[in-house]
Design a protein around this motif. Structure first.
Motif, PDB file in Angstrom:
ATOM      1  N   ALA A 358       0.869  -1.181   0.000  1.00 50.19           N
ATOM      2  CA  ALA A 358       0.000   0.000   0.000  1.00 50.19           C
ATOM      3  C   ALA A 358       0.905   1.230   0.000  1.00 50.19           C
ATOM      4  CB  ALA A 358      -0.918   0.004   1.215  1.00 50.19           C
ATOM      5  N   ASN A 359       0.652   2.132  -0.927  1.00 53.69           N
ATOM      6  CA  ASN A 359       1.534   3.289  -1.061  1.00 53.69           C
ATOM      7  C   ASN A 359       1.189   4.394  -0.076  1.00 53.69           C
ATOM      8  OD1 ASN A 359       3.685   4.702  -2.542  1.00 53.69           O
ATOM      9  ND2 ASN A 359       2.036   6.074  -3.177  1.00 53.69           N
ATOM     10  N   SER A 360      -0.091   4.755   0.010  1.00 54.36           N
ATOM     11  CA  SER A 360      -0.473   5.868   0.890  1.00 54.36           C
ATOM     12  C   SER A 360      -1.652   5.530   1.791  1.00 54.36           C
ATOM     13  CB  SER A 360      -0.822   7.106   0.053  1.00 54.36           C
ATOM     14  OG  SER A 360      -1.918   6.846  -0.799  1.00 54.36           O
ATOM     15  N   GLY A 361      -1.938   4.253   1.950  1.00 54.64           N
ATOM     16  CA  GLY A 361      -3.011   3.830   2.835  1.00 54.64           C
ATOM     17  C   GLY A 361      -2.536   2.710   3.738  1.00 54.64           C
ATOM     18  N   SER A 362      -3.348   2.365   4.717  1.00 57.07           N
ATOM     19  CA  SER A 362      -2.965   1.344   5.697  1.00 57.07           C
ATOM     20  C   SER A 362      -3.098  -0.053   5.116  1.00 57.07           C
ATOM     21  CB  SER A 362      -3.829   1.475   6.946  1.00 57.07           C
ATOM     22  OG  SER A 362      -5.197   1.267   6.618  1.00 57.07           O
ATOM     23  N   LEU A 363      -2.397  -0.994   5.737  1.00 53.59           N
ATOM     24  CA  LEU A 363      -2.447  -2.390   5.338  1.00 53.59           C
ATOM     25  C   LEU A 363      -2.813  -3.214   6.576  1.00 53.59           C
ATOM     26  CD1 LEU A 363       0.253  -4.112   3.092  1.00 53.59           C
ATOM     27  CD2 LEU A 363      -1.238  -5.342   4.648  1.00 53.59           C
ATOM     28  N   ARG A 364      -3.961  -3.874   6.552  1.00 55.28           N
ATOM     29  CA  ARG A 364      -4.454  -4.667   7.684  1.00 55.28           C
ATOM     30  C   ARG A 364      -4.713  -6.086   7.211  1.00 55.28           C
ATOM     31  NH1 ARG A 364      -4.693  -7.039  11.893  1.00 55.28           N
ATOM     32  NH2 ARG A 364      -6.221  -6.704  13.563  1.00 55.28           N
ATOM     33  N   LEU A 365      -4.023  -7.048   7.838  1.00 57.20           N
ATOM     34  CA  LEU A 365      -4.119  -8.434   7.421  1.00 57.20           C
ATOM     35  C   LEU A 365      -4.351  -9.327   8.637  1.00 57.20           C
ATOM     36  CD1 LEU A 365      -3.835 -10.493   5.094  1.00 57.20           C
ATOM     37  CD2 LEU A 365      -1.377 -10.513   5.534  1.00 57.20           C
ATOM     38  N   ARG A 366      -5.449 -10.090   8.611  1.00 59.21           N
ATOM     39  CA  ARG A 366      -5.744 -11.080   9.640  1.00 59.21           C
ATOM     40  C   ARG A 366      -5.575 -12.465   9.034  1.00 59.21           C
ATOM     41  NH1 ARG A 366      -9.643  -6.985  10.565  1.00 59.21           N
ATOM     42  NH2 ARG A 366      -9.544  -6.117  12.686  1.00 59.21           N
ATOM     43  N   ILE A 367      -4.598 -13.191   9.531  1.00 62.64           N
ATOM     44  CA  ILE A 367      -4.215 -14.459   8.913  1.00 62.64           C
ATOM     45  C   ILE A 367      -4.928 -15.616   9.595  1.00 62.64           C
ATOM     46  CG2 ILE A 367      -2.278 -16.014   8.439  1.00 62.64           C
ATOM     47  CD1 ILE A 367      -0.471 -13.551   8.421  1.00 62.64           C
ATOM     48  N   ALA A 378       4.462  -0.935   3.112  1.00 64.23           N
ATOM     49  CA  ALA A 378       3.662   0.294   3.088  1.00 64.23           C
ATOM     50  C   ALA A 378       4.630   1.465   3.012  1.00 64.23           C
ATOM     51  CB  ALA A 378       2.782   0.401   4.332  1.00 64.23           C
ATOM     52  N   HIS A 379       4.339   2.395   2.137  1.00 66.26           N
ATOM     53  CA  HIS A 379       5.272   3.516   1.955  1.00 66.26           C
ATOM     54  C   HIS A 379       5.136   4.542   3.075  1.00 66.26           C
ATOM     55  CE1 HIS A 379       7.770   6.485  -0.015  1.00 66.26           C
ATOM     56  NE2 HIS A 379       6.801   7.367   0.099  1.00 66.26           N
ATOM     57  N   SER A 380       3.933   5.008   3.318  1.00 65.91           N
ATOM     58  CA  SER A 380       3.744   6.077   4.309  1.00 65.91           C
ATOM     59  C   SER A 380       2.521   5.819   5.181  1.00 65.91           C
ATOM     60  CB  SER A 380       3.611   7.428   3.608  1.00 65.91           C
ATOM     61  OG  SER A 380       2.536   7.412   2.691  1.00 65.91           O
ATOM     62  N   SER A 381       2.394   4.601   5.672  1.00 67.39           N
ATOM     63  CA  SER A 381       1.246   4.261   6.512  1.00 67.39           C
ATOM     64  C   SER A 381       1.609   3.061   7.379  1.00 67.39           C
ATOM     65  CB  SER A 381       0.014   3.954   5.652  1.00 67.39           C
ATOM     66  OG  SER A 381       0.295   2.900   4.751  1.00 67.39           O
ATOM     67  N   SER A 382       0.633   2.578   8.123  1.00 71.22           N
ATOM     68  CA  SER A 382       0.876   1.502   9.084  1.00 71.22           C
ATOM     69  C   SER A 382       0.598   0.127   8.496  1.00 71.22           C
ATOM     70  CB  SER A 382       0.001   1.715  10.319  1.00 71.22           C
ATOM     71  OG  SER A 382      -1.369   1.619   9.968  1.00 71.22           O
ATOM     72  N   ILE A 383       1.219  -0.879   9.110  1.00 75.20           N
ATOM     73  CA  ILE A 383       0.979  -2.280   8.786  1.00 75.20           C
ATOM     74  C   ILE A 383       0.573  -2.995  10.073  1.00 75.20           C
ATOM     75  CG2 ILE A 383       1.992  -4.452   7.992  1.00 75.20           C
ATOM     76  CD1 ILE A 383       3.909  -2.849   6.288  1.00 75.20           C
ATOM     77  N   ARG A 384      -0.553  -3.696  10.039  1.00 77.28           N
ATOM     78  CA  ARG A 384      -1.023  -4.446  11.197  1.00 77.28           C
ATOM     79  C   ARG A 384      -1.354  -5.870  10.752  1.00 77.28           C
ATOM     80  NH1 ARG A 384      -6.060  -1.519  12.930  1.00 77.28           N
ATOM     81  NH2 ARG A 384      -5.981  -2.927  14.731  1.00 77.28           N
ATOM     82  N   VAL A 385      -0.800  -6.848  11.477  1.00 71.61           N
ATOM     83  CA  VAL A 385      -0.970  -8.244  11.107  1.00 71.61           C
ATOM     84  C   VAL A 385      -1.389  -9.038  12.341  1.00 71.61           C
ATOM     85  CG1 VAL A 385       0.108 -10.281  10.090  1.00 71.61           C
ATOM     86  CG2 VAL A 385       0.836  -7.995   9.361  1.00 71.61           C
ATOM     87  N   THR A 442       4.053   2.693  11.368  1.00 71.00           N
ATOM     88  CA  THR A 442       4.293   1.680  12.390  1.00 71.00           C
ATOM     89  C   THR A 442       3.967   0.296  11.871  1.00 71.00           C
ATOM     90  OG1 THR A 442       2.037   1.929  13.258  1.00 71.00           O
ATOM     91  CG2 THR A 442       3.744   3.322  14.219  1.00 71.00           C
ATOM     92  N   ILE A 443       4.558  -0.699  12.502  1.00 71.73           N
ATOM     93  CA  ILE A 443       4.273  -2.092  12.212  1.00 71.73           C
ATOM     94  C   ILE A 443       3.879  -2.775  13.518  1.00 71.73           C
ATOM     95  CG2 ILE A 443       5.186  -4.291  11.390  1.00 71.73           C
ATOM     96  CD1 ILE A 443       7.103  -2.761   9.621  1.00 71.73           C
ATOM     97  N   LYS A 444       2.733  -3.461  13.506  1.00 73.43           N
ATOM     98  CA  LYS A 444       2.279  -4.190  14.688  1.00 73.43           C
ATOM     99  C   LYS A 444       1.895  -5.614  14.274  1.00 73.43           C
ATOM    100  CE  LYS A 444       0.501  -0.207  17.281  1.00 73.43           C
ATOM    101  NZ  LYS A 444      -0.683   0.380  17.982  1.00 73.43           N
ATOM    102  N   VAL A 445       2.417  -6.572  15.016  1.00 73.07           N
ATOM    103  CA  VAL A 445       2.069  -7.971  14.799  1.00 73.07           C
ATOM    104  C   VAL A 445       1.447  -8.476  16.093  1.00 73.07           C
ATOM    105  CG1 VAL A 445       2.911 -10.280  14.272  1.00 73.07           C
ATOM    106  CG2 VAL A 445       3.910  -8.303  13.124  1.00 73.07           C
ATOM    107  N   TYR A 446       0.227  -9.021  15.962  1.00 70.91           N
ATOM    108  CA  TYR A 446      -0.505  -9.480  17.145  1.00 70.91           C
ATOM    109  C   TYR A 446      -0.482 -11.007  17.226  1.00 70.91           C
ATOM    110  CZ  TYR A 446      -2.453  -4.799  16.459  1.00 70.91           C
ATOM    111  OH  TYR A 446      -2.600  -3.451  16.258  1.00 70.91           O
TER     112      TYR A 446
END
Length: 446
Positions: A358-367, A378-385, A442-446
């Motif tokens: 994702a270039n300018s938006g968030s990336l949210r992934l539930r595996i 992600a270029h300029s946003s958060s990643i949450r997994v 930011t990057i967050k892994v839960y």
């Protein structure tokens, strides 16, 4: 040639006479003739005189000088108005009305040149070709709003029921085509219609049902076939008024090797309960909504619009959204490549692996389960997994200008552990790696 067509051509000759003729102008003129003929027939059915119906048809043209200037190779008008002295604005107030320069207020309505028309006699408001309002509805640009007289609701946007092969209540024309299945590629090219893909009750036929709120065979689809593909393309599109269009396309249940491509320029595409070999999408400006879709390969390209889908099962898929959000649920893609240039990506209950960016938006992934390596950027946003407790995995997480956090687990091991970079593994037998990076976020892994 009928006398009506002769009169229309004569009037258009006068309008077009200011511009140097070329092939584009000639083609545009022929399209206008067909649309004006139909508009005249509509007005004539309203018990109007011949002249009145013809004038009303031409009133719907609005100011087309801008279009004609663009199409003309020589924008210089034939007349030499610059050599003539400029006329001063006139003021005329009488029993017939008020005329101040280009402003005209009289018994016919209110006009400002040819751009704005408030016509009480025919219950319509027109602002060039951008805004048209009458007793049936309103067209703003390319969007149409239908007025519901029965419920006294004059502002509801029509929303055709998805995933149905039933005739809509507003339809006055229906066109049906049946195409035998084969191993060829089937391409459905519709510019601005609502297109629904579904499973029909046939064994070896693709069914195409087209519904229109105006009855004219010009609008019916064209079907062409060669050695490699079958092309179904939308029929003529009138320039003077909006034609409400719904397309239902059905595939047999046993068509799981079929190769389908849907092209939509400005509209909405829905699909449900499909099992295909290849399911490709190209949407210029619109949206896609899908449910219960299965295919070996899928390539979706959306230039401006949203993607929503629930219960996808693709062996390999590439989804690209240039301007819009991607929202997927219950998705299985062993080899996925999903990206958004301007918008967010959210995938819930994901099984598989691949690349997400994702270039300018968030990336949210539930595996739900990893079956391959996962690379996230992600270029300029958060990643949450979110990763399930029973999933062992390696991780390599880095943020150039942000915080990296990973939820504390009993079986977690770090090779590198700083505020902006974490590398290590979780569990006892990790096979796949979650590789996530962001430049500003930011990057967050839960």
């Amino acid at each position: 040639m009928t006398s009506i067509e002769m009169e229309i051509r004569t009037r258009l000759d006068i309008i077009f006479s200011k511009y140097t003729p070329n092939a584009q102008l000639t083609e545009f003129k022929e399209e206008l003739i067909a649309d004006l003929m139909e508009a005249y027939q509509d007005f004539a059915k309203q018990d109007k005189s011949h002249d009145e119906a013809l004038d009303d048809a031409f009133d719907q043209l609005g100011d087309i000088d801008v279009v004609l200037r663009d199409l003309s190779q020589d924008n210089t008008e034939k007349s030499t108005d610059k050599d003539e002295p400029k006329k001063k604005p006139f003021v005329d107030i009488s029993d017939d009305g008020v005329h101040i320069g280009n402003l005209h207020i009289d018994g016919q309505g209110v006009r400002l040149g040819d751009d704005i028309v408030i016509d009480g006699k025919h219950d319509k408001v027109q602002f060039g070709d951008w805004l048209h309002v009458d007793h049936d509805g309103a067209r703003i640009g390319k969007k149409y709003y239908k007025f519901d007289d029965d419920n006294n609701n004059h502002s509801s946007h029509f929303d055709d029921a998805s995933n149905t092969n039933q005739s809509p209540s507003w339809a006055t024309a229906h066109h049906n085509a049946q195409i035998p299945i084969s191993d060829k590629q089937f391409v459905f090219d519709y510019r601005d219609a609502v297109v629904n893909f579904y499973t029909n009750d046939k064994t070896d036929l693709i069914t195409v049902d087209e519904y229109f709120n105006r009855d004219n065979s010009r609008y019916f689809a064209h079907i062409e076939e060669n050695d490699d593909r079958v092309l179904v393309s939308q029929g003529d599109h009138p320039l003077l008024f909006h034609v409400r269009t719904l397309i239902n396309i059905g595939f047999p249940k046993n068509f799981n090797t079929g190769r389908i491509t849907s092209i939509n320029h400005s509209g909405r595409v829905t699909a449900s309960n499909l099992s295909l070999g290849t399911f490709n999408l190209v949407i210029q400006s619109g949206s896609f909504d899908g449910q219960q879709l299965k295919a070996k390969n899928a390539a979706w390209e959306i230039h401006s619009g949203t993607v929503k889908a629930d219960t996808l099962n693709f062996e390999k898929a590439e989804i690209f959204d240039k301007s819009g959000n991607v929202n997927l649920k219950n998705t299985t893609i062993p080899h996925a490549k999903i990206s958004a240039t301007s918008g967010s990506i959210q995938v819930d209950n994901f099984t598989g692996g691949g690349q997400f960016s994702a270039n300018s938006g968030s990336l949210r992934l539930r595996i739900a389960k990893l079956s391959d390596d996962l690379k996230l950027h992600a270029h300029s946003s958060s990643i949450r997994v979110t990763v399930p407790e029973n999933q062992d995995f390696n991780f390599d997480l880095s943020s150039n200008n942000g915080l990296v956090t990973i939820e504390h687990r009993n079986n977690i091991h770090f090779d590198k552990n700083t505020t902006g970079y974490k590398r290590g593994f979780y569990g006892t037998d990790p096979k796949f790696t979650i590789d996530a990076s962001t430049n500003f976020g930011t990057i967050k892994v839960y």
